[in-house]
Write a protein that holds these residues in place. Structure first.
Motif, PDB file in Angstrom:
ATOM      1  N   TYR A 208      79.915  47.862  55.773  1.00 54.81           N
ATOM      2  CA  TYR A 208      79.273  48.885  56.599  1.00 54.81           C
ATOM      3  C   TYR A 208      79.478  50.264  55.998  1.00 54.81           C
ATOM      4  O   TYR A 208      78.571  51.089  55.907  1.00 54.81           O
ATOM      5  CB  TYR A 208      79.841  48.815  58.016  1.00 54.81           C
ATOM      6  CG  TYR A 208      79.284  49.840  58.949  1.00 54.81           C
ATOM      7  CD1 TYR A 208      79.985  51.005  59.238  1.00 54.81           C
ATOM      8  CD2 TYR A 208      78.035  49.662  59.527  1.00 54.81           C
ATOM      9  CE1 TYR A 208      79.474  51.953  60.090  1.00 54.81           C
ATOM     10  CE2 TYR A 208      77.505  50.605  60.385  1.00 54.81           C
ATOM     11  CZ  TYR A 208      78.226  51.748  60.667  1.00 54.81           C
ATOM     12  OH  TYR A 208      77.705  52.691  61.500  1.00 54.81           O
ATOM     13  N   HIS A 209      80.738  50.506  55.610  1.00 55.60           N
ATOM     14  CA  HIS A 209      81.074  51.796  55.007  1.00 55.60           C
ATOM     15  C   HIS A 209      80.211  52.038  53.794  1.00 55.60           C
ATOM     16  O   HIS A 209      79.641  53.127  53.586  1.00 55.60           O
ATOM     17  CB  HIS A 209      82.567  51.798  54.653  1.00 55.60           C
ATOM     18  CG  HIS A 209      83.094  53.128  54.210  1.00 55.60           C
ATOM     19  ND1 HIS A 209      83.954  53.895  54.967  1.00 55.60           N
ATOM     20  CD2 HIS A 209      82.883  53.841  53.077  1.00 55.60           C
ATOM     21  CE1 HIS A 209      84.256  55.002  54.331  1.00 55.60           C
ATOM     22  NE2 HIS A 209      83.612  55.008  53.181  1.00 55.60           N
ATOM     23  N   LEU A 210      80.126  51.030  52.941  1.00 56.14           N
ATOM     24  CA  LEU A 210      79.342  51.134  51.718  1.00 56.14           C
ATOM     25  C   LEU A 210      77.884  51.464  52.040  1.00 56.14           C
ATOM     26  O   LEU A 210      77.268  52.342  51.437  1.00 56.14           O
ATOM     27  CB  LEU A 210      79.444  49.813  50.932  1.00 56.14           C
ATOM     28  CG  LEU A 210      78.862  49.852  49.526  1.00 56.14           C
ATOM     29  CD1 LEU A 210      79.670  50.805  48.678  1.00 56.14           C
ATOM     30  CD2 LEU A 210      78.885  48.455  48.909  1.00 56.14           C
ATOM     31  N   GLU A 211      77.324  50.785  53.014  1.00 57.59           N
ATOM     32  CA  GLU A 211      75.920  51.000  53.357  1.00 57.59           C
ATOM     33  C   GLU A 211      75.681  52.422  53.837  1.00 57.59           C
ATOM     34  O   GLU A 211      74.689  53.066  53.473  1.00 57.59           O
ATOM     35  CB  GLU A 211      75.498  50.007  54.442  1.00 57.59           C
ATOM     36  CG  GLU A 211      75.241  48.631  53.876  1.00 57.59           C
ATOM     37  CD  GLU A 211      74.947  47.620  54.971  1.00 57.59           C
ATOM     38  OE1 GLU A 211      74.824  46.428  54.637  1.00 57.59           O
ATOM     39  OE2 GLU A 211      74.841  48.031  56.151  1.00 57.59           O
ATOM     40  N   ARG A 212      76.629  52.930  54.651  1.00 59.80           N
ATOM     41  CA  ARG A 212      76.452  54.300  55.142  1.00 59.80           C
ATOM     42  C   ARG A 212      76.486  55.277  53.994  1.00 59.80           C
ATOM     43  O   ARG A 212      75.735  56.265  53.952  1.00 59.80           O
ATOM     44  CB  ARG A 212      77.550  54.640  56.165  1.00 59.80           C
ATOM     45  CG  ARG A 212      77.434  53.918  57.468  1.00 59.80           C
ATOM     46  CD  ARG A 212      76.121  54.224  58.193  1.00 59.80           C
ATOM     47  NE  ARG A 212      76.019  55.614  58.610  1.00 59.80           N
ATOM     48  CZ  ARG A 212      76.340  56.015  59.844  1.00 59.80           C
ATOM     49  NH1 ARG A 212      76.795  55.175  60.747  1.00 59.80           N
ATOM     50  NH2 ARG A 212      76.215  57.293  60.155  1.00 59.80           N
TER      51      ARG A 212
END
Lengths: 880, 109
Positions: free
Chosen positions: A30-34
């Motif tokens: 999720y962090h990566l996607e944001r």
């Protein structure tokens, strides 16, 4: 409630691991996607956005790893992994696993079992309050003070000691002559029991479970008859009635009133399962005459008083008493004080300690073997360790793997070991004869309890330590990397091979020590049984006869003569005789002072005196060296005659013929010596023979010796019947056969058990060390396969291969045996108190043990040598 | 990517707790907030942030819950617990004292 939430987290991490991992993955993703979104929103092209995001995020795997660490359950996870791996390893190498487990189980069980007895006898406190303040006290000649550990005093002397002493808080005594006759509805019964002074139990620090103990006015010539019961008697004979106090029972023909019951855990070594305890009361020759010493005194030191002070105080009392009553006291005398514990345990302490050492040595051998096995295995695991290191395992992690494997082995081995120990203790307990139990009552009921489990735990911990450190010590960085190299086989093998060799040498040394010890103990036992007791013990029957006290009886001795005559007339009986105490009867003969008539009144000693009938020595087939036996007439009239034994003759009449001379036994008038008999062993087998005298019989009760012409056991029923024919209502003890009596002697049983146990240890140690040697030689040969193949390819003969292997083995064995010899001598010296009739440096035993060991060792190394010599060099080289 | 300059682990914990004191948020939002509030000086990477978050959760100072985020996807939201609030107050006070002392030395003579 924070801890609850934390616990929930930990539990979740442990058991729902997959879900937790998935969540972590999802969170980081999720962090990566944001990040990527942000990059796109800032106008970067998708690829660059992704790249930038990745860069800003950092190494994913590492953060995942760190997150995992933070979860705080890694420790448990790693341990579980190690455990699974350990089990898998053990399953793959069943031979190794079984061997290791068996050895550990053997070593552990031996130690725990023996320690159980050591604990019960030596470590546990005696069942008396503050037992360290308890001592036995007696008077003895100054030149005998060192050697003597037990002595008797007379009741009259005891009274003076009790009144005048200032060193003891209390002092009590018991009469060493034991046993009463109880009148039961079924007839008179002989029961074990002791007479004691008032306050005896208080001195020991024992409180009655019911009622009270004897008061001062219940002791003495005019005191009323009272009795105390042992706890077991109260249970069995009185059904544990609460109102037992006040009941009466008839002992020695007199009604005695029960005043108390002893506690359940009470035991007194000298008491031999005493059921009834009476006070020293009423009239008895020995209690009224100062010269008759029949009491053993027990005292409790007063607060702050040391043994030395007590001795000084008593010695002055002894001097006072002697000056007041010179007739009844030898000169000069002093007092001796011995800790009660030493008196009670003296016999068994050296035996138990020796056995414990033997068990300890066995455990050492087992551990050495296990270490060798592990070292050999860790060689083949070099590659595995190298790989693990390269993949990032820390040294600690590898060591923990070893520790886990060791833990599994130790756990399984200990479980078996404890089970083995429990059954071992039970069987050892059943080896104890009733005689031994009555002398050493604390040895009963030894079993697994908390203390023993703790002891087993300590041993297991030590084994764990050793088994972890052994392979761990082999691990060094260069080794780990070297292990990865193709075809390597533990590069620094030489150091460890030599270490393995030292281990085998040590094993052999220890095995030799155990073999020699077992040999010496076995010989001691054998010699003990062959001790010349001065009589022909074959086909001899012993019967004890007692008339019930209080019943009308004729002159003492008449009954005995009648019974003996009746015996002699029975078919199958060669001869019969009687005495107050027959050989090896276990009773203590009262002693009197011996003084050659006409010699000065100093340095007098007292020795046992026995009362015998006519034809006694003939029935025993003892050797009459000079003179003759008593005649019937002499016995009937209790004439002043005496028969002495050879030691007495040598001591008092050296170089002369004692027949016709006079000797004073006890008090004047002197007795005429009519015969000299060869020494008889009247006491325990291992004690030396003392001077002894035999006077004409004059007691109501007696022991019969009946010589049978054939199997003595067949006579038992007819003997008992015949005795009852002479006078019904007589109390009969036995009959027993003399050979059985000798076998059951406590010293014989003790020596027998020790010899068996030592033999068992030696056998196991022997097997273990031979197997160990085989392992080391086989392994070494395996390591040198290549070398041997090259040698053979270069033209070496098979013989030289044999020489190579056997030579190495011979060197190992030789060194080990030499080492073992030295240690055996030391061990035998430490054991010297246990040996009987055999020197601690007995050359034959040493030579035999060494020979057995060397021959088996050479045989064991022959097999791998043969295998090495029959290797096809081409094949061996090709396989490399 | 750029490591926060001389940011010690303990200080990171303080920052996270302070940020969460305002409102619960998920990991990325915490990193963004820290960057914003420090005017782009402190940039916390994933490799430092998430282990710290997990450790704080382990110690019971923050608690986690999966919720739908701004863009309607699932995210793990962290919130301060009562114990966490106490710890925050303590740590903040300690930090004030420490930084004041250092300032005295550094900016003094």
């Amino acid at each position: 409630m924070r801890w609850l939430a934390k616990l929930r987290l930990r539990v979740r991490s442990l058991f729902l691991k997959t879900r937790v991992e998935q969540e972590l993955d999802e969170e980081l993703r999720y962090h990566l996607e944001r990040e990527i979104e942000e990059g796109l929103a800032a106008g970067l092209p998708p690829d660059e956005a992704r790249l930038a995001a990745r860069r800003s995020v950092g190494a994913v795997d590492q953060s995942m790893e760190e997150c995992r660490d933070m979860r705080g359950v890694t420790f448990v996870e790693h341990r579980v992994q190690d455990l699974r791996f350990a089990f898998r390893q053990l399953r793959k190498h069943p031979a190794f696993a079984t061997t290791a487990i068996v050895m550990l189980a053997l070593g552990l069980s031996a130690n725990v079992a023996i320690f159980g007895f050591v604990d019960a006898a030596l470590v546990r406190p005696l069942p008396y309050a503050d037992a360290t303040r308890l001592v036995t006290v007696f008077a003895t000649r100054p030149d005998k003070v060192q050697a003597q550990t037990r002595g008797f005093i007379s009741y009259q002397d005891f009274l003076d000691w009790r009144e005048r002493n200032r060193a003891f808080r209390s002092i009590g005594a018991y009469d060493v002559r034991s046993g009463f006759i109880l009148t039961t509805p079924e007839g008179p019964q002989s029961v074990p029991g002791l007479s004691v002074t008032a306050g005896f139990f208080r001195t020991l620090g024992v409180t009655p479970a019911v009622g009270r103990e004897f008061e001062r006015d219940e002791e003495g010539p005019t005191a009323p008859p009272t009795v105390m019961l042992s706890n077991a008697t109260w249970q069995t004979r009185f059904g544990a009635r609460p109102d037992v106090v006040g009941q009466t029972l008839t002992l020695q023909g007199e009604p005695h009133v029960v005043i108390g019951v002893l506690p359940r855990d009470f035991h007194f070594t000298m008491a031999e399962h005493a059921e009834f305890w009476t006070a020293i009361r009423g009239r008895q020759y020995c209690w009224e005459h100062r010269g008759c010493r029949s009491l053993e005194a027990v005292a409790r030191l007063a607060e702050g008083v040391s043994a030395e002070t007590a001795i000084a105080n008593l010695a002055s009392i002894v001097r006072e008493v002697r000056s007041e009553h010179p007739d009844s006291h030898r000169d000069p005398e002093t007092a001796k004080v011995v800790a009660l514990r030493d008196v009670m345990l003296g016999d068994i302490r050296p035996v138990l300690l020796a056995l414990l050492s033997g068990a300890g040595l066995l455990l050492l051998i087992a551990c050495i073997n296990m270490v060798s096995l592990l070292l050999a295995r860790s060689d083949s695991r070099g590659r595995e360790m190298g790989l693990r290191s390269a993949l990032g395992a820390s040294g600690m992690r590898l060591v923990s793997q070893f520790a886990t494997e060791a833990l599994v082995l130790v756990a399984i081995g200990s479980a078996f070991g404890l089970a083995l120990a429990a059954s071992g203790m039970r069987s050892l307990g059943s080896l104890l004869t009733p005689d031994m139990i009555s002398r050493m009552p604390y040895l009963q009921g030894v079993g697994l309890d908390l203390r023993l489990m703790a002891f087993a735990g300590v041993i297991a911990l030590l084994a764990l330590l050793v088994l972890t450190l052994a392979p761990a010590a082999r691990l060094s960085t260069s080794e780990r990397l070297a292990g990865l190299r193709e075809g390597s086989r533990g590069a620094s093998g030489t150091t460890w091979r030599r270490f393995g060799a030292y281990l085998v040498m040590a094993e052999f040394g220890i095995a030799l020590v155990l073999l020699v010890s077992a040999g010496l103990l076995g010989q001691s036992f054998h010699r003990l049984l062959q001790v010349d007791i001065g009589i022909n013990a074959q086909h001899l029957v012993l019967v004890g006869v007692q008339p019930v006290p209080g019943e009308a009886s004729e002159q003492p001795g008449v009954l005995a003569r009648k019974v003996a005559e009746r015996m002699a007339s029975l078919p199958g009986v060669q001869a019969a005789g009687y005495a107050d105490l027959v050989p090896l009867s276990g009773g203590l003969a009262p002693s009197s002072v011996f003084r050659r008539d006409g010699s000065p009144d100093e340095h007098l000693d007292d020795f046992p005196v026995r009362r015998v009938g006519a034809g006694y020595f003939a029935a025993l087939q003892a050797k009459l060296l000079r003179g003759r036996e008593f005649t019937e007439e002499e016995v009937a009239s209790t004439r002043n005659v005496v028969i002495i034994n050879d030691t007495t003759a040598q001591r008092y009449f050296r170089g002369e013929d004692p027949i016709g001379k006079a000797i004073v036994i006890g008090a004047p008038p002197a007795r005429e010596i009519v015969g000299v008999v060869a020494d008889l062993k009247d006491g325990p087998l291992e004690t030396p023979v003392l001077p002894a005298a035999y006077v004409p019989f004059d007691q109501p009760g007696f022991g019969l010796v009946v010589r049978a012409s054939g199997d003595e056991r067949a006579l038992f029923p007819s003997l008992a019947r015949a005795i009852r024919d002479v006078q019904p209502g007589l109390l009969i003890q036995g009959p027993t056969s003399m050979t059985e009596r000798i076998d059951r002697q406590p010293s014989a049983s003790l020596h027998r058990s020790s010899a068996w146990l030592a033999g068992g240890f030696a056998a196991v140690a022997f097997v273990l060390s031979v197997v160990g040697l085989y392992g080391v030689v086989a392994y070494s040969v395996g390591q040198r396969n290549r070398e041997i193949a090259v040698r053979m390819a270069l033209g070496a003969q098979r013989r030289s291969v044999y020489q190579l292997v056997l030579g190495e083995a011979a060197w190992l064995v030789g060194m080990g045996t030499a080492l073992g010899m030295i240690c055996s001598l030391a061990a035998a010296y430490l054991m010297r108190r246990l040996l009987f009739g055999v020197q601690s440096w007995d050359a034959a035993t040493l030579a035999c043990a060494a020979a057995v060991l060397i021959v088996s060792a050479l045989l064991a190394s022959y097999i791998p040598a043969r295998r090495a010599a029959s290797v096809d060099p081409i094949e061996a080289l090709r396989a490399e | 990517m750029s490591k926060p300059t001389d940011l010690v682990q303990g200080t990171l914990n303080l920052l996270i707790l302070k940020v969460l004191a305002l409102e619960p948020m998920h990991g990325w939002a915490i990193a963004r907030r820290i960057r914003q509030m420090s005017e782009n000086v402190l940039r916390v990477g994933q490799s430092a942030l998430y282990p710290a978050l997990h450790k704080l959760e382990q110690q019971g100072w923050i608690e986690a819950e999966w919720k739908a985020s701004e863009n309607n996807r699932r995210a793990k939201y962290y919130a301060l617990t009562r114990a966490g609030r106490k710890v925050l107050a303590n740590e903040a006070e300690q930090w004030e004292r420490l930084s004041a002392a250092i300032s005295l030395i550094v900016s003094g003579a």
